[in-house]
Design a protein around this motif. Structure first.
Motif, short mmCIF file in Angstrom:
data_model
loop_
_atom_site.label_atom_id
_atom_site.label_comp_id
_atom_site.label_asym_id
_atom_site.label_seq_id
_atom_site.Cartn_x
_atom_site.Cartn_y
_atom_site.Cartn_z
N LEU A 248 0.81 -1.37 0.07
CA LEU A 248 0.04 -0.11 -0.04
C LEU A 248 0.83 1.27 -0.03
CD1 LEU A 248 -2.99 -0.58 2.70
CD2 LEU A 248 -3.09 -0.11 0.08
N ALA A 249 2.00 1.24 0.70
CA ALA A 249 2.94 2.44 1.03
C ALA A 249 3.32 3.48 -0.33
CB ALA A 249 3.92 2.07 1.95
N PRO A 250 3.54 2.77 -1.42
CA PRO A 250 3.96 3.43 -2.52
C PRO A 250 2.92 3.96 -3.44
CG PRO A 250 4.95 1.06 -2.79
CD PRO A 250 4.01 1.19 -1.45
N ILE A 251 1.76 3.15 -3.38
CA ILE A 251 0.36 3.35 -3.90
C ILE A 251 -0.18 4.65 -3.15
CG2 ILE A 251 -1.92 2.73 -4.60
CD1 ILE A 251 -0.82 -0.28 -4.31
N LEU A 252 0.01 4.65 -2.09
CA LEU A 252 -0.68 5.81 -1.21
C LEU A 252 0.24 6.97 -0.94
CD1 LEU A 252 -2.86 3.88 1.30
CD2 LEU A 252 -3.60 4.70 -0.98
N GLY A 253 1.49 6.89 -1.45
CA GLY A 253 2.26 7.87 -1.14
C GLY A 253 3.02 8.01 -0.06
N LEU A 254 3.11 7.00 0.81
CA LEU A 254 3.73 7.02 2.05
C LEU A 254 5.21 6.75 1.72
CD1 LEU A 254 3.60 6.92 5.21
CD2 LEU A 254 3.44 4.41 5.02
#
Lengths: 373, 206
Positions: free
Chosen positions: B140-146
């Motif tokens: 999720l992290a790269p997809i959501l920009g974290l």
């Protein structure tokens, strides 16, 4: 209030046991002509981290002093004692110490040790004296359910030498050997093209067990006199211990040194009941090389916490309560001498939920005493 | 007392049981254990725990042996004997980003459950990165920009693909491993030797 991780209060029985473990240790080693030494709790980090000793700074409790030098809480006795002994009169060969070491990579920050160091002594004599001291001490503690393990740094180091690895790879191989990680040991060693040594090292990982291992490897290594000499040395130590009635000795030929300064025989004592290490040590002549001294050194350290924990509850003495009043308190105090070797408490009023074995009103005891006279 | 073996719950558990059965051990009590976390068979005592906890139980000598992923050992570096690999649980670590991702000019942000492994990997490359610790669903992290990318364990790569991530670099290849408590191996040598021998297949080392 909360304590930092690893710190803990010590209470009651645990402290009694520790005191007993220390007291018996002192008696045993004093009788064997060891002399007490104590180094300070605070030293320079460099004493322990220099290339000759090679301990890791990250495992130490440390801070900067006013001059910007790093100081540490004593992380190791042997190294500190070597520093101190170089300045001592060479005639005294046998030393003992008791006190804490501090590390921040273990469960408890502070651990209590009691140990011995023998310097400038024939290697075999020193090793046997160390082992016999351990045996005598454990017997004095009524702890007979232990195993003594012997190893030798020379075996792995000899095989390692023939591989001619780079320093960093040597360290990886040593760590893999320490972890008994077969696949990695084989992988690193076989990369050098020396298939035979790779096989030998891999087999060595399983070379632990009873004395029969020595016989087995003596045959296997019959054309390697350097290794046979080590096996014979270990065999001699075991024979001597057996002659003294110590049967529970095992070997691990695949053992590697845990600190760079170890050289030669390594010892470890395990308590069979819980598998905990109750002592460890060995030879470390190299430690003195940093002071340009060519001194033989051997020793071992007992883990006081482990030994104290394994001790049975100390014999319970009878607890007596003398019930007195403000007026009869002095009388009660004078009665103490009649109850030597018992726990005597004076109370004005019997507490609720008391744990006394006997309660004696002061008048009764005085009367009894008068009748006796 | 029977030797105690700690097993990693979940994915590795099933693979271990299949392997254990193939060595002609009776696995019925282990399969039909319901929700019990401790099962005693004729020869062994088994406990079931999460990977990192398996290493803790073995390190403290509660369990004599443990079956655990190599990834857990690399991340937590417990003080145990890391005996040998087992023929299941193969996986590797990977750096992954969104497809077409251009790394930023400044320090990269990397999300991972394996902060130790991530730090070591980038340190060896000589590159400083900002590591963000996540407990799971790292994709999720790269997809959501974290984060700019992730470091995670990859078995088949399906999860990455389904979330639109692509592998930039693979490193550290693992399998399940057999670990042992440092004292137990010596003290209980006779009791443990048969099972260690059975688990360790000749040739698996090479």
């Amino acid at each position: 209030m909360f304590l930092p991780a690893g710190s803990q209060d010590q209470i009651g029985q645990k402290l009694d046991n520790q005191a007993k473990v220390n007291q018996i240790f002192r008696k045993v080693v004093r009788n064997r002509n060891f002399k007490a030494i104590e180094t300070p709790v605070i030293e320079y980090a460099n004493t322990f981290t220099n290339e000759h000793v090679g301990m890791e700074l990250r495992t130490m409790l440390k801070w900067f002093n006013r001059e910007g030098e790093i100081e540490v809480l004593r992380p190791d006795w042997t190294t500190a004692i070597a520093r101190a002994l170089v300045k001592q009169h060479p005639a005294q060969l046998k030393w003992f110490y008791q006190g804490s070491v501090f590390r921040n990579d273990k469960d408890g920050t502070e651990s209590r040790q009691a140990g011995i160091e023998i310097i400038r002594t024939d290697v075999f004599l020193g090793e046997l004296e160390s082992l016999f001291t351990a045996v005598t001490y454990l017997k004095a503690l009524n702890s007979d359910d232990y195993l003594i393990e012997l190893g030798h740094t020379g075996i792995f180091e000899a095989l390692l030498e023939t591989l001619e690895l780079a320093d960093s790879e040597e360290e990886t191989l040593r760590q893999a050997m320490y972890d008994k990680r077969k696949d990695l040991v084989y992988q690193i060693a076989s990369k050098t093209g020396q298939e035979k040594i790779a096989e030998q090292l891999t087999t060595l990982i399983n070379a632990y067990g009873g004395k029969e291992i020595l016989t087995e490897y003596r045959e296997l290594w019959s054309n390697q006199p350097q290794l046979v000499e080590i096996l014979d040395h270990l065999n001699k130590l075991i024979d001597a211990m057996e002659a003294l009635g110590v049967e529970n000795v095992i070997v691990d030929l695949g053992k590697v040194k845990e600190l760079p300064y170890y050289s030669g025989t390594m010892f470890r004592g395990y308590l069979q009941q819980n598998g905990q290490t109750c002592f460890s040590g060995g030879c470390y002549d190299k430690l003195y090389e940093q002071f340009n001294e060519n001194i033989s050194a051997v020793g071992l350290a007992f883990d006081v916490d482990v030994l104290a924990e394994s001790m049975n509850a100390t014999e319970q003495k009878e607890r007596i309560c003398i019930l007195a009043t403000e007026e009869t308190h002095v009388q009660a105090e004078q009665l103490r001498e009649d109850f030597e070797d018992k726990i005597v408490d004076i109370q004005y009023q019997l507490p609720d939920n008391h744990h006394y074995d006997r309660i004696i009103p002061v008048e009764d005891a005085t009367k009894e005493k008068a009748v006796d006279k | 007392m029977k030797p105690c073996i700690a097993l990693t719950k979940g994915r590795l558990e099933k693979q271990f049981l299949d392997f254990f059965a193939s060595l002609s051990f009776d696995i019925d009590p282990l399969v039909n254990k319901g929700r019990k976390l401790r099962v005693e068979t004729d020869d062994f005592q088994f406990i079931f725990a999460k990977g990192p906890d398996v290493t803790t139980y073995v390190e403290h000598g509660i369990a004599d042996l443990g079956i655990v992923g190599g990834d857990i050992l690399a991340e937590f570096q417990p003080d145990v004997y890391d005996l040998f690999p087992l023929p299941f649980g193969q996986c590797h670590m990977a750096v992954a980003t969104e497809a077409g991702k251009v790394w930023p000019d400044q320090k990269k942000k990397i999300a991972s459950k394996y902060t130790g492994i991530t730090k070591e990997f980038f340190r060896n490359k000589g590159e400083s990165v900002e590591i963000i610790k996540l407990e799971g669903s790292v994709e999720l992290a790269p997809i959501l920009g974290l984060a700019d990318g992730i470091v995670d364990i990859v078995e088949t790569g399906t999860t990455l693909k389904e979330n639109g991530l692509v592998v930039q670099e693979e490193f550290l290849y693992f399998s399940a491993r057999c670990i042992a408590n440092r004292s137990s191996l010596k003290i209980k040598r006779k009791q443990l030797a048969p099972i260690i021998e059975a688990l360790q297949q000749e040739g698996a080392l090479r």
